[in-house]
Scaffold this motif. Structure first.
Motif, short mmCIF file in Angstrom:
data_model
loop_
_atom_site.label_atom_id
_atom_site.label_comp_id
_atom_site.label_asym_id
_atom_site.label_seq_id
_atom_site.Cartn_x
_atom_site.Cartn_y
_atom_site.Cartn_z
N GLY A 35 0.77 -1.23 0.00
CA GLY A 35 0.00 0.00 0.00
C GLY A 35 0.80 1.28 0.00
O GLY A 35 0.23 2.35 -0.15
N GLY A 36 2.11 1.21 0.15
CA GLY A 36 2.93 2.42 0.09
C GLY A 36 3.13 2.85 -1.35
O GLY A 36 2.74 2.15 -2.30
N THR A 37 3.72 4.02 -1.54
CA THR A 37 4.01 4.51 -2.88
C THR A 37 5.51 4.73 -3.05
O THR A 37 6.22 5.04 -2.10
CB THR A 37 3.28 5.84 -3.17
OG1 THR A 37 3.65 6.80 -2.19
CG2 THR A 37 1.78 5.66 -3.17
N VAL A 38 5.97 4.55 -4.28
CA VAL A 38 7.38 4.77 -4.60
C VAL A 38 7.62 6.27 -4.66
O VAL A 38 6.92 6.99 -5.37
CB VAL A 38 7.76 4.12 -5.94
CG1 VAL A 38 9.20 4.41 -6.29
CG2 VAL A 38 7.50 2.63 -5.92
N ILE A 39 8.60 6.76 -3.89
CA ILE A 39 8.90 8.18 -3.96
C ILE A 39 10.26 8.46 -4.58
O ILE A 39 10.47 9.54 -5.13
CB ILE A 39 8.79 8.87 -2.58
CG1 ILE A 39 9.74 8.26 -1.57
CG2 ILE A 39 7.37 8.84 -2.08
CD1 ILE A 39 9.89 9.11 -0.32
N ARG A 40 11.17 7.48 -4.50
CA ARG A 40 12.50 7.61 -5.12
C ARG A 40 13.02 6.23 -5.46
O ARG A 40 12.64 5.24 -4.85
CB ARG A 40 13.48 8.27 -4.15
CG ARG A 40 13.25 9.71 -3.95
CD ARG A 40 14.45 10.36 -3.29
NE ARG A 40 14.15 11.76 -3.12
CZ ARG A 40 14.21 12.40 -1.98
NH1 ARG A 40 14.59 11.79 -0.90
NH2 ARG A 40 13.90 13.67 -1.92
N PHE A 41 13.96 6.21 -6.40
CA PHE A 41 14.63 4.96 -6.75
C PHE A 41 15.94 5.28 -7.44
O PHE A 41 16.14 6.39 -7.94
CB PHE A 41 13.73 4.10 -7.65
CG PHE A 41 13.54 4.68 -9.02
CD1 PHE A 41 14.36 4.32 -10.07
CD2 PHE A 41 12.54 5.61 -9.26
CE1 PHE A 41 14.18 4.87 -11.33
CE2 PHE A 41 12.35 6.16 -10.51
CZ PHE A 41 13.18 5.79 -11.55
N ASP A 42 16.85 4.32 -7.41
CA ASP A 42 18.07 4.39 -8.21
C ASP A 42 18.39 2.97 -8.66
O ASP A 42 17.54 2.09 -8.60
CB ASP A 42 19.22 5.06 -7.45
CG ASP A 42 19.65 4.32 -6.21
OD1 ASP A 42 19.35 3.12 -6.07
OD2 ASP A 42 20.31 4.95 -5.36
N GLN A 49 7.12 5.08 0.61
CA GLN A 49 6.52 5.86 1.70
C GLN A 49 5.12 5.32 1.96
O GLN A 49 4.26 5.34 1.08
CB GLN A 49 6.46 7.33 1.35
CG GLN A 49 5.91 8.18 2.48
CD GLN A 49 6.00 9.67 2.18
OE1 GLN A 49 6.14 10.08 1.05
NE2 GLN A 49 5.90 10.45 3.23
N SER A 50 4.90 4.85 3.20
CA SER A 50 3.59 4.31 3.58
C SER A 50 2.73 5.31 4.32
O SER A 50 1.51 5.26 4.27
CB SER A 50 3.77 3.06 4.44
OG SER A 50 4.42 2.06 3.69
N SER A 51 3.37 6.21 5.05
CA SER A 51 2.66 7.29 5.74
C SER A 51 3.60 8.48 5.82
O SER A 51 4.72 8.42 5.31
CB SER A 51 2.21 6.85 7.14
OG SER A 51 3.33 6.62 7.96
N VAL A 52 3.18 9.53 6.47
CA VAL A 52 3.97 10.76 6.50
C VAL A 52 5.38 10.52 7.03
O VAL A 52 6.35 11.01 6.48
CB VAL A 52 3.25 11.84 7.35
CG1 VAL A 52 4.12 13.06 7.53
CG2 VAL A 52 1.93 12.22 6.72
N SER A 53 5.50 9.75 8.08
CA SER A 53 6.81 9.56 8.70
C SER A 53 7.40 8.17 8.46
O SER A 53 8.40 7.82 9.07
CB SER A 53 6.72 9.82 10.20
OG SER A 53 5.82 8.90 10.78
N ASP A 54 6.80 7.38 7.59
CA ASP A 54 7.25 6.00 7.38
C ASP A 54 7.90 5.85 6.02
O ASP A 54 7.22 5.71 5.00
CB ASP A 54 6.06 5.05 7.53
CG ASP A 54 6.47 3.59 7.46
OD1 ASP A 54 7.66 3.29 7.67
OD2 ASP A 54 5.59 2.76 7.19
N LEU A 55 9.23 5.87 5.98
CA LEU A 55 10.00 5.64 4.77
C LEU A 55 10.78 4.35 4.94
O LEU A 55 11.41 4.12 5.97
CB LEU A 55 11.00 6.77 4.50
CG LEU A 55 10.43 8.14 4.20
CD1 LEU A 55 11.55 9.15 4.06
CD2 LEU A 55 9.61 8.11 2.94
N VAL A 56 10.73 3.50 3.91
CA VAL A 56 11.47 2.24 3.97
C VAL A 56 12.29 2.11 2.69
O VAL A 56 11.81 2.39 1.60
CB VAL A 56 10.50 1.04 4.10
CG1 VAL A 56 11.28 -0.25 4.25
CG2 VAL A 56 9.55 1.22 5.26
#
Length: 71
Positions: A35-42, A49-56
């Motif tokens: 359910g998260g969205t891709v915000i960056r990749f290399d 990013q799954s929520s405001v403060s949740d980056l994996v």
């Protein structure tokens, strides 16, 4: 019914960033993120990013990424 599309190439990930569709991440045949969205990749990492403060951070070589679209 959901449509799953595997993200493999840089253009696939770029489209996922732009469209902000939710993704599912699998590692060792288990769902590790849903359910998260891709915000960056290399070339080696993908940031979800799954929520405001949740980056994996996930390794592209160790995980499989699927874009989930609702029909």
């Amino acid at each position: 019914m959901a449509i799953n599309r595997k993200l493999m190439t840089d253009p696939d990930f770029e489209e996922a960033v732009q469209r902000k569709y939710p993704v599912r991440v699998f590692k060792d045949d288990f769902i590790v993120n849903n359910g998260g969205t891709v915000i960056r990749f290399d070339d080696s990492k993908v940031v979800i990013q799954s929520s405001v403060s949740d980056l994996v951070y996930y390794t592209r070589a160790e995980c499989e990424f699927f874009e989930v679209r609702k029909k």
